[in-house]
Design an enzyme around this catalytic site. Structure first.
Site: not given
Length: 317
Positions: A20, A134, A173, A203, A231-233, A276
């Site tokens: 991103c 975060e 986010t 986001c 990695s959360s996302n 990421s």
């Protein structure tokens, strides 16, 4: 194994996927800092949650540390894309260090929202995952007790709230859009006057990648999400795939870690990557699949992304 004997495999590539704008900017900040100051440039925490990225930057001269006290006072330091508590830049200034803040602008937006709510006297509820950098950074923008963390619908339904204060919420986010909507609904049921962000905190990149996975999930017998276990996302993409119709979904860091028995009997494999994870890791996986299968690639794009964030002034000259 020749082409005639390879079993067929259709890869459905979800788009958007991978990097991103915030991740791209953070990596550029480290690379430009190395160009400007020379090696070593220190980085507090992983710049983004991906070992391939971190190791690539280490080869260029970046040194990753956990805290500022590991950084020589005369060396430049970069803060990660996830954001940091206010105490971190305050300590850097006290030590007269050269520092660059690679916090994603969309995370900084959440920080400013929390500050505005606090200035208006509101108690702030942060929807997020305990211990994530975060969340630590967002809670660290304000005094202890000003922000309370909520992780589940059950917590939203039971958390003790003062009757004499206005209440607002902000979110991490990189959450599941659907899970977060459920938590917000539970809060609104209790607090009809709940103050909300002016714009969605989750986001654009997280939202777009989840929508793309939803678009392919029902068409796939299995889905692989390239991304890191911290990695959360990326982890949310696995959850979203399972809920959206593909229960056989798995997180994978690199193609060389693949357990190929996962694809036994699979003819349609969905592939995506967390925000990421660089494109090269997707290409690695496609190449590894081609060695074992007669591969057909189909890209399924649900949104176009053209967002770019400016670099700090200190590096853009």
């Amino acid at each position: 194994m020749n082409e005639m004997t390879k079993p067929p495999l259709t890869l459905l590539l979800a788009g958007p996927r991978g990097f991103c704008a915030g991740v791209d900017r953070a990596i550029q900040i480290v690379e430009r800092s190395l160009e400007k100051f020379g090696a070593p440039v220190y980085v507090r925490h992983e710049i983004v949650h991906n070992r391939f990225v971190v190791e690539s930057l280490e080869k260029k001269g970046a040194v990753f540390v956990e805290e500022l006290d590991e950084v020589p006072v005369d060396a430049p330091v970069v803060f990660s894309a996830h954001g940091v508590p206010k105490s971190v830049p305050a300590e850097a200034e006290r030590r007269k260090m050269v520092y660059l803040d690679a916090t994603c602008p969309l995370v900084s937006k959440v920080h400013r929202e929390a500050e505005r709510h606090f200035a208006a006297g509101r108690l702030i509820l942060l929807i997020g995952h305990a211990g994530h950098p975060e969340v630590i950074g967002t809670m660290g923008q304000l005094p202890d007790g000003a922000v309370r963390l909520i992780e589940t619908v059950a917590e939203a339904e039971t958390i003790e709230l003062p009757a004499d204060r206005e209440i607002a919420y902000v979110t991490q986010t990189t959450l599941s859009v659907d899970d977060t909507a459920g938590i917000i609904a539970a809060l609104r049921k209790r607090i009809p006057q709940l103050a909300a962000p002016k714009q969605e905190d989750i986001c654009y990149a997280t939202t777009n990648r989840q929508q793309a996975v939803k678009a392919i999930a029902a068409r796939c017998e299995a889905i692989l999400v390239i991304g890191a276990p911290n990695s959360s996302n990326s982890k949310r993409l696995v959850e979203v795939a399972r809920v959206a119709g593909c229960p056989k979904a798995m997180l994978l860091q690199r193609a060389d870690q693949m357990d190929w028995s996962f694809l036994d009997g699979v003819t349609r494999l969905g592939v995506t990557a967390g925000a990421s994870a660089p494109d090269v890791l997707i290409e690695e996986l496609i190449d590894a699949c081609r060695q074992r299968f007669d591969v057909t690639v189909e890209e399924v794009i649900t949104a176009e992304e053209d967002i770019h964030f400016k670099l700090p002034k200190a590096l853009s000259a």
